[in-house]
Design a protein around this motif. Structure first.
Motif, short mmCIF file in Angstrom:
data_model
loop_
_atom_site.label_atom_id
_atom_site.label_comp_id
_atom_site.label_asym_id
_atom_site.label_seq_id
_atom_site.Cartn_x
_atom_site.Cartn_y
_atom_site.Cartn_z
N PHE A 87 -11.36 60.78 6.00
CA PHE A 87 -12.77 60.37 6.12
C PHE A 87 -12.95 58.92 5.75
O PHE A 87 -12.16 58.35 4.99
CB PHE A 87 -13.65 61.24 5.19
CG PHE A 87 -13.67 62.70 5.56
CD1 PHE A 87 -14.63 63.19 6.44
CD2 PHE A 87 -12.75 63.57 5.02
CE1 PHE A 87 -14.66 64.53 6.76
CE2 PHE A 87 -12.77 64.92 5.34
CZ PHE A 87 -13.73 65.41 6.22
N LEU A 88 -14.02 58.36 6.30
CA LEU A 88 -14.52 57.07 5.82
C LEU A 88 -15.64 57.41 4.85
O LEU A 88 -16.66 57.99 5.23
CB LEU A 88 -15.04 56.22 6.97
CG LEU A 88 -15.63 54.86 6.55
CD1 LEU A 88 -14.54 53.97 5.96
CD2 LEU A 88 -16.29 54.17 7.74
N LEU A 89 -15.46 57.08 3.59
CA LEU A 89 -16.40 57.44 2.53
C LEU A 89 -17.23 56.20 2.20
O LEU A 89 -16.70 55.17 1.80
CB LEU A 89 -15.63 57.93 1.30
CG LEU A 89 -16.33 58.93 0.39
CD1 LEU A 89 -16.63 60.22 1.14
CD2 LEU A 89 -15.48 59.22 -0.83
N ILE A 90 -18.54 56.32 2.40
CA ILE A 90 -19.45 55.20 2.15
C ILE A 90 -20.46 55.66 1.11
O ILE A 90 -21.19 56.64 1.31
CB ILE A 90 -20.18 54.78 3.44
CG1 ILE A 90 -19.16 54.47 4.55
CG2 ILE A 90 -21.09 53.59 3.19
CD1 ILE A 90 -19.81 54.24 5.90
N LEU A 94 -17.64 60.30 6.89
CA LEU A 94 -17.49 60.28 8.34
C LEU A 94 -16.00 60.49 8.68
O LEU A 94 -15.13 59.83 8.09
CB LEU A 94 -17.96 58.95 8.90
CG LEU A 94 -19.35 58.48 8.45
CD1 LEU A 94 -19.67 57.12 9.03
CD2 LEU A 94 -20.42 59.50 8.86
N GLN A 95 -15.74 61.41 9.59
CA GLN A 95 -14.35 61.61 9.99
C GLN A 95 -13.80 60.32 10.58
O GLN A 95 -14.43 59.68 11.42
CB GLN A 95 -14.25 62.76 11.00
CG GLN A 95 -14.52 64.12 10.37
CD GLN A 95 -14.06 65.25 11.27
OE1 GLN A 95 -13.03 65.16 11.92
NE2 GLN A 95 -14.84 66.32 11.31
N TRP A 96 -12.63 59.98 10.13
CA TRP A 96 -12.05 58.67 10.41
C TRP A 96 -11.70 58.52 11.88
O TRP A 96 -11.18 59.42 12.53
CB TRP A 96 -10.81 58.47 9.54
CG TRP A 96 -10.07 57.20 9.85
CD1 TRP A 96 -8.91 57.05 10.50
CD2 TRP A 96 -10.50 55.88 9.50
NE1 TRP A 96 -8.55 55.74 10.60
CE2 TRP A 96 -9.51 54.99 9.98
CE3 TRP A 96 -11.62 55.36 8.84
CZ2 TRP A 96 -9.61 53.61 9.81
CZ3 TRP A 96 -11.71 53.99 8.66
CH2 TRP A 96 -10.71 53.13 9.14
N ARG A 97 -11.98 57.30 12.39
CA ARG A 97 -11.56 56.90 13.72
C ARG A 97 -10.78 55.59 13.58
O ARG A 97 -11.25 54.66 12.91
CB ARG A 97 -12.78 56.68 14.64
CG ARG A 97 -13.60 57.93 14.88
CD ARG A 97 -12.83 58.94 15.74
NE ARG A 97 -13.62 60.12 16.02
CZ ARG A 97 -13.60 61.23 15.29
NH1 ARG A 97 -12.84 61.29 14.21
NH2 ARG A 97 -14.36 62.26 15.62
N GLU A 98 -9.65 55.54 14.21
CA GLU A 98 -8.75 54.42 13.97
C GLU A 98 -9.32 53.09 14.45
O GLU A 98 -8.99 52.02 13.90
CB GLU A 98 -7.39 54.70 14.64
CG GLU A 98 -6.25 53.81 14.15
CD GLU A 98 -6.00 53.96 12.66
OE1 GLU A 98 -5.74 52.93 12.00
OE2 GLU A 98 -6.07 55.10 12.14
N HIS A 99 -10.18 53.11 15.45
CA HIS A 99 -10.69 51.84 15.97
C HIS A 99 -11.70 51.19 15.03
O HIS A 99 -12.17 50.10 15.27
CB HIS A 99 -11.33 52.05 17.36
CG HIS A 99 -12.55 52.94 17.33
ND1 HIS A 99 -12.48 54.31 17.46
CD2 HIS A 99 -13.88 52.63 17.18
CE1 HIS A 99 -13.71 54.82 17.40
NE2 HIS A 99 -14.56 53.82 17.22
N TRP A 100 -12.07 51.90 13.95
CA TRP A 100 -12.96 51.26 12.96
C TRP A 100 -12.22 50.23 12.12
O TRP A 100 -12.83 49.34 11.54
CB TRP A 100 -13.54 52.31 12.01
CG TRP A 100 -14.41 53.32 12.69
CD1 TRP A 100 -14.95 53.26 13.93
CD2 TRP A 100 -14.84 54.55 12.12
NE1 TRP A 100 -15.69 54.36 14.21
CE2 TRP A 100 -15.64 55.19 13.11
CE3 TRP A 100 -14.64 55.19 10.91
CZ2 TRP A 100 -16.24 56.43 12.89
CZ3 TRP A 100 -15.24 56.41 10.69
CH2 TRP A 100 -16.02 57.04 11.68
#
Length: 589
Positions: A528-531, A556-562
Motif C-alpha cells: 500500500f501507499l500509506l498517506i 491505497l493499493q500500490w501502483r508502480e507508476h506512482w
C-alpha cells in the motif's frame, strides 16, 4: 622362504633353542615361499566365542633365502657381491661356507641383509666354518636399519677390548632402563660350539630389564624393529705367524635372523602379496603392511597395538546403515569421554548427522520404520500455500505454518480464522461482528471521512502530509482496542519533523472501531501507499514509538507508476523549491 619356528619362552633358554634351530630335520623345510599354516582349529586372533584376542605372526628365520651383500671397507669398497651360502638351507646334510677373499689391507668386512619389510627381531646368529676358538682378537658390530638402509643404529658390539675398540665397558646386562635401548659390548668368546662350527648368538632382549613387559613397552618394541641387518667384522692387526691356521680369512657358514613380521598383535600370518612383498594378514579390522592402521570405516576409536590384556580391535563407525564412509575426529573422541570419535560422511537415504541419525531438511522421521531402514526418512508433505517453505520438524513432521494456518501439513485455517484470497495470507482472522444496530452503515459512513473516487495530489498537498510511505502488510493481530499490523516499510517518501519512520520492519497500530468500518482498508500480503497526518497525539499508538493509521489515513493499493512522481516530490521537497501544481491521479480500488 619363511621357516616357521617356535620362539624361546625365556631369554635364558636361548642357547638351547638356537641349538635346536640349527639342526631342524629336513622334513620341516619346505621349498615354497609361503610359511606353514597354523594347525589351530580356530583363528588364533579370536577366542572360540568370537571375541578378539592378542595374536602373533609365525616365528621365522627372516634371513632364509635372502642374498647377503658382502663388501670390504665401507669407505673405499673394492669388493662387492651378493652371496647366498650364508642364508641357504643349513643342516648337517647341507653345510656351505663363504670365505672372504684375502686382503693385505686392514679394513672391515660388511655383510648387509635386507629383510624387505619390518620385523621384530628376537635373535641374530652367526656360524663360523672353523671348529676351534680363534686366538686372534676379533671385533664384531651388529647394526640395524628401520628405514630400509637409509640410516643405521648399532645394537651390539663384540670385542676382547670393548673399551679400547668401542669406548664401552664390557657388560652383558643393561644397568638402567635408558641403557637397555643402547648397544652393549662384550667378549664374544667362548663361542658356542655346534656341529659344523662355532656359533655367535645375539638376543635382542637378553639383558634388558624391561623385557618381561615387552608387550607394554613401545620403547623395546621400537628397539627390536628392523628392516635391514648389518654385521661388520673389524679386522685386527694379525699377531700370529703366517703358518698359523687362524690366519685364514673370514669364513662363515650360516646367518640367521629369527623374528616375526611386525604385525602389532593383529595378525597370526604373514604372506607374500602379488609383488612378492611380505605383508601381514591383518585381523581385528586393521590394515596396512604392519596392521598399523584401521580398516576403512573402522575409525570409531584410535588405532592401538594389541596387548595380551587389551586386543584393541578397530571399531566400526555407527552410521545406522546409511553410510559406508567415515572419519575419526579426536575432538569428538575427547568430548565423548574417549568412547567414540567416528563421524559418518556422505549419509544416504536423506539422512544427516554424525551417525546419520537425523533426517535432512525437507524430510521427517517415519517412526513406523527402524532407524536403519532405507525409508526411515520421508519427504515433508507441507501444503505449498499454508506452509512457509518445505521444511518440517524432523521428529514430528510438523510444518512451519503461516499466520492463521494450522495442521501437521499446514492445510487448514486455525480457529478464529477463515480462508482468504491471498497466497501470502491464506487464512485471515474472522472479525467479530457487533450486534447490528439501526443505522450501522450510515454510522460508518459518517464516521469515516468521505472517500473520493480519485485523489489528486500536488506538491503542496504532499508537503502537508506527515508521512507518505510504501509499505507491505505481512501480518495482523488484536491487542485490546487496537489492531497491530506487522508491516515492512519499503520506501519513505516523506516523514514529518516528529516522525521516526525508517525503512524495514515496523508495527502499525489501527483502532478497532476504525478497522471495523474499513478505514483504512488494509489487507495482509499486499502493498500500500500509506498517506497520513499526525493530528495531535493520534499519529502514534499505545506506545509513543509506534505508528498509527486511523480513519484519516489513506491506504491505497500500490501502483508502480506512482514511484517516479513521488520521488520527484521528495526531491523538490528536500531542495525547498516553490510548490507547483503538478498533479498525480491516484485511483482508489
Amino acid at each position: 622362504m619363511f621357516l616357521p619356528f617356535s620362539p624361546p619362552p625365556y631369554p635364558s633358554l636361548f642357547p638351547v633353542f638356537l641349538l635346536l634351530l640349527l639342526f631342524l630335520p629336513p622334513s620341516l623345510v619346505s621349498p615354497s615361499l609361503t610359511p606353514l599354516s597354523w594347525t589351530s582349529p580356530h583363528d588364533p586372533c579370536y577366542y572360540l566365542d568370537g571375541r578378539p584376542r592378542h595374536c602373533l605372526s609365525e616365528f621365522i628365520n627372516a634371513a632364509y633365502g635372502v642374498p647377503v651383500n658382502a663388501s670390504f671397507s665401507q669407505k673405499a669398497p673394492d669388493y662387492d657381491t651378493n652371496i647366498t651360502a650364508l642364508t641357504d638351507l643349513h643342516n648337517p646334510h647341507n653345510l656351505t661356507c663363504w670365505i672372504a677373499p684375502r686382503s693385505p689391507d686392514t679394513g672391515e668386512w660388511v655383510l648387509t641383509l635386507p629383510l624387505g619389510r619390518r620385523f621384530e627381531i628376537t635373535y641374530i646368529s652367526l656360524q663360523f666354518c672353523y671348529q676351534g676358538e680363534p686366538s686372534d682378537p676379533i671385533s664384531i658390530s651388529i647394526l640395524k636399519s628401520m628405514d630400509y638402509g637409509r640410516t643405521w643404529r648399532p645394537m651390539q658390539h663384540y670385542s676382547s677390548d670393548c673399551l679400547g675398540k668401542f669406548g664401552l665397558p664390557s657388560q652383558t646386562v643393561a644397568q638402567t632402563r635408558h641403557q637397555e635401548t643402547e648397544p652393549l659390548c662384550s667378549d664374544p668368546r667362548p663361542l658356542q660350539k655346534q656341529r659344523g662350527g662355532m656359533v655367535l648368538a645375539f638376543s635382542t632382549l637378553d639383558g634388558r630389564p624391561s623385557s618381561p613387559d615387552f608387550d607394554y613397552s613401545p620403547t623395546l618394541q621400537d628397539w627390536v624393529t628392523a628392516t635391514d641387518i648389518r654385521v661388520v667384522f673389524h679386522q685386527e692387526q694379525q699377531r700370529m705367524a703366517p703358518a698359523s691356521p687362524f690366519r685364514a680369512p673370514l669364513a662363515l657358514s650360516d646367518l640367521q635372523v629369527g623374528g616375526r613380521c611386525k604385525c602389532n598383535g593383529h595378525a597370526s600370518k604373514c604372506r607374500r602379496d602379488d609383488t612378492g612383498r611380505a605383508v601381514c594378514v591383518c585381523e581385528h579390522h586393521t590394515a596396512g603392511p604392519d596392521c598399523d592402521v584401521c580398516e576403512d570405516f573402522y575409525f570409531d576409536r584410535p588405532w592401538h597395538r594389541a596387548t595380551p590384556t587389551h586386543p584393541n580391535p578397530c571399531v566400526a563407525c555407527e552410521c545406522n546403515g546409511h553410510s559406508n564412509k567415515c572419519r575419526f575426529s579426536m575432538e569428538v573422541f575427547q568430548q565423548s569421554g574417549r568412547r567414540s570419535g567416528g563421524v559418518c560422511q556422505k549419509c544416504r537415504h536423506h539422512t544427516a548427522g554424525r551417525h546419520c541419525q537425523y533426517c535432512q531438511n525437507g524430510y521427517t522421521r517415519d517412526h513406523n520404520k527402524a532407524l536403519n531402514h532405507r525409508q526411515a526418512c520421508q519427504p515433508c508433505q507441507c501444503h505449498p500455500v499454508g506452509a512457509v517453505g518445505r521444511w518440517c520438524n524432523q521428529t514430528s513432521g510438523q510444518c512451519l505454518c503461516r499466520d492463521g494456518v494450522t495442521g501437521l501439513r499446514c492445510n487448514r485455517c486455525a480457529p478464529g480464522y477463515k480462508q482468504g484470497k491471498s497466497p501470502l495470507r491464506p487464512c485471515i482472522r474472522k472479525f467479530r461482528r457487533r450486534k447490528a444496530r439501526i443505522g450501522r452503515t450510515e454510522e460508518c459512513v459518517s464516521y469515516c471521512q468521505p472517500s473520493q473516487v480519485k485523489v489528486r495530489m500536488n506538491l503542496e498537498t504532499y508537503c502537508l502530509k506527515d508521512y507518505v510511505l510504501k509499505v507491505q502488510v505481512r501480518g495482523m493481530e488484536r491487542s485490546g482496542p487496537w489492531w497491530q499490523f506487522s508491516i515492512s516499510v519499503q520506501t519513505v517518501f516523506r516523514t514529518g519533523s516528529t516522525s521516526r519512520v525508517r525503512r524495514g520492519p515496523l508495527s502499525l497500530w489501527v483502532p478497532d472501531r476504525d478497522l471495523s468500518c474499513g478505514c483504512p482498508a488494509l489487507n495482509v500480503g499486499r502493498t500500500f501507499l500509506l498517506i497520513g497526518a499526525e493530528e495531535g497525539e493520534r499519529g502514534w499508538g499505545p506506545e509513543e514509538s509506534r505508528l498509527v493509521a486511523d480513519r484519516s489515513t489513506l491506504a491505497l493499493q500500490w501502483r508502480e507508476h506512482w514511484s517516479p512522481k513521488l520521488r520527484g516530490f521528495r526531491g523538490q521537497d528536500k531542495r525547498g523549491k516553490p510548490h507547483t501544481h503538478t498533479h498525480t491521479h491516484t485511483h482508489i480500488l
